[in-house]
Design a protein around this motif. Sequence first.
Motif, PDB file in Angstrom:
ATOM      1  N   ASP A 189       8.379   1.911   4.159  1.00  0.00           N
ATOM      2  CA  ASP A 189       7.616   1.937   5.400  1.00  0.00           C
ATOM      3  C   ASP A 189       6.980   3.315   5.588  1.00  0.00           C
ATOM      4  N   THR A 190       6.213   3.470   6.646  1.00  0.00           N
ATOM      5  CA  THR A 190       5.479   4.725   6.850  1.00  0.00           C
ATOM      6  C   THR A 190       6.394   5.932   7.024  1.00  0.00           C
ATOM      7  N   PRO A 191       7.476   5.859   7.823  1.00  0.00           N
ATOM      8  CA  PRO A 191       8.376   7.019   7.911  1.00  0.00           C
ATOM      9  C   PRO A 191       8.997   7.383   6.566  1.00  0.00           C
ATOM     10  N   GLN A 192       9.395   6.380   5.794  1.00  0.00           N
ATOM     11  CA  GLN A 192       9.989   6.654   4.489  1.00  0.00           C
ATOM     12  C   GLN A 192       8.958   7.265   3.550  1.00  0.00           C
ATOM     13  N   LEU A 193       7.720   6.776   3.605  1.00  0.00           N
ATOM     14  CA  LEU A 193       6.660   7.355   2.784  1.00  0.00           C
ATOM     15  C   LEU A 193       6.440   8.820   3.151  1.00  0.00           C
ATOM     16  N   SER A 194       6.527   9.127   4.432  1.00  0.00           N
ATOM     17  CA  SER A 194       6.368  10.521   4.871  1.00  0.00           C
ATOM     18  C   SER A 194       7.456  11.401   4.278  1.00  0.00           C
ATOM     19  N   TRP A 195       8.698  10.904   4.286  1.00  0.00           N
ATOM     20  CA  TRP A 195       9.798  11.628   3.654  1.00  0.00           C
ATOM     21  C   TRP A 195       9.495  11.881   2.180  1.00  0.00           C
TER      22      TRP A 195
ATOM     23  N   ARG B 175       0.836  -1.211   0.000  1.00  0.00           N
ATOM     24  CA  ARG B 175       0.000   0.000   0.000  1.00  0.00           C
ATOM     25  C   ARG B 175       0.866   1.255   0.000  1.00  0.00           C
ATOM     26  N   ASN B 176       1.899   1.268   0.855  1.00  0.00           N
ATOM     27  CA  ASN B 176       2.792   2.426   0.904  1.00  0.00           C
ATOM     28  C   ASN B 176       3.540   2.610  -0.407  1.00  0.00           C
ATOM     29  N   SER B 177       3.935   1.489  -1.017  1.00  0.00           N
ATOM     30  CA  SER B 177       4.666   1.572  -2.283  1.00  0.00           C
ATOM     31  C   SER B 177       3.790   2.144  -3.390  1.00  0.00           C
TER      32      SER B 177
ATOM     33  N   LEU C 181       1.228   4.220  -2.980  1.00  0.00           N
ATOM     34  CA  LEU C 181       1.101   5.647  -2.700  1.00  0.00           C
ATOM     35  C   LEU C 181       2.366   6.391  -3.111  1.00  0.00           C
ATOM     36  N   ALA C 182       3.509   5.795  -2.803  1.00  0.00           N
ATOM     37  CA  ALA C 182       4.775   6.411  -3.201  1.00  0.00           C
ATOM     38  C   ALA C 182       4.893   6.473  -4.715  1.00  0.00           C
TER      39      ALA C 182
END
Length: 282
Positions: free
Chosen positions: A142-148, A26-28, A30-31
């Motif tokens: 991961d979520t922190p990396q997605l935030s970046w 899911r994060n990937s 979105l990224a």
Amino acid sequence: MLTATVSAWHQIFDFANYGDLLALVRNSILAGVVLGIVGGLIGVFVMMRDLPFAVHGISELSFAGASGALLLGLNVVAGSLAGSILAAVLIGVLGSRARDRNSIIGVLMPFGLGLGVLFLALYKGRAANKFGLLTGQIVAVDTPQLSWLVVTGAVVLMGLLIVWRPLMFSSSDPEQAAARGVPVRLLSLVFMLLLGLGVAISVQIVGALLVLSIVVTPAAAALRIAASPWLVPVLSVLFATVSLVGGILLALGGSLPISPYVTTISFLIYLTSRVLASRRST
């Protein structure tokens, strides 16, 4: 022979338990959408300003920064951003003319790649982390990396929106823009910084070696079939997003890195655009 063929096919496409695996990326996804928008928009100016070679040069120093951060146990995205910004500043300041720019990039590329390889050789952690920096990773966001990625992508998009009109003018006709009082040199440096940020976040998904498939190929395809100043960016974003999200969804069903899927989709879009353009011109 048949067994080997079936085994190879399952490595490329195997959609058993696909629904369960889909939740892992899911994060990937979105990224991928964020990178599709950023890469598609910034790629238009890369093509207009004839900077595909610069993209590759920046990606090599981004790779060096990311691998150095990995070795030191620091944030990999931050290391990638630091390497990209350093490369962008050096190219923007020292390479004001095309000949100087290509020379600087030609010097930076092998240095960045060699430095990155050295850091990875010294790194004793998981081999997947090393390989992913070069060819991309599918479930590593991961979520922190997605935030970046989201924050950096938002910075790039805001920067592009602020300078869009003068940047478009200076990219299409730099001499006329300078005569009209447009700060061409300053815009060039600002764009290089935005490009550095865009390349850095793209490296996290498709890897340093294949970032051109997101920042260059979709825009090149869009320019083949459109000339409108608003349609080209729209098509470029669409092509980049389809390549990334489509590549992620296909890679989920195999055991290969994400990059072959993304680059194949991106290339097929470009090839289709060339065929359409040639048929339209005849």
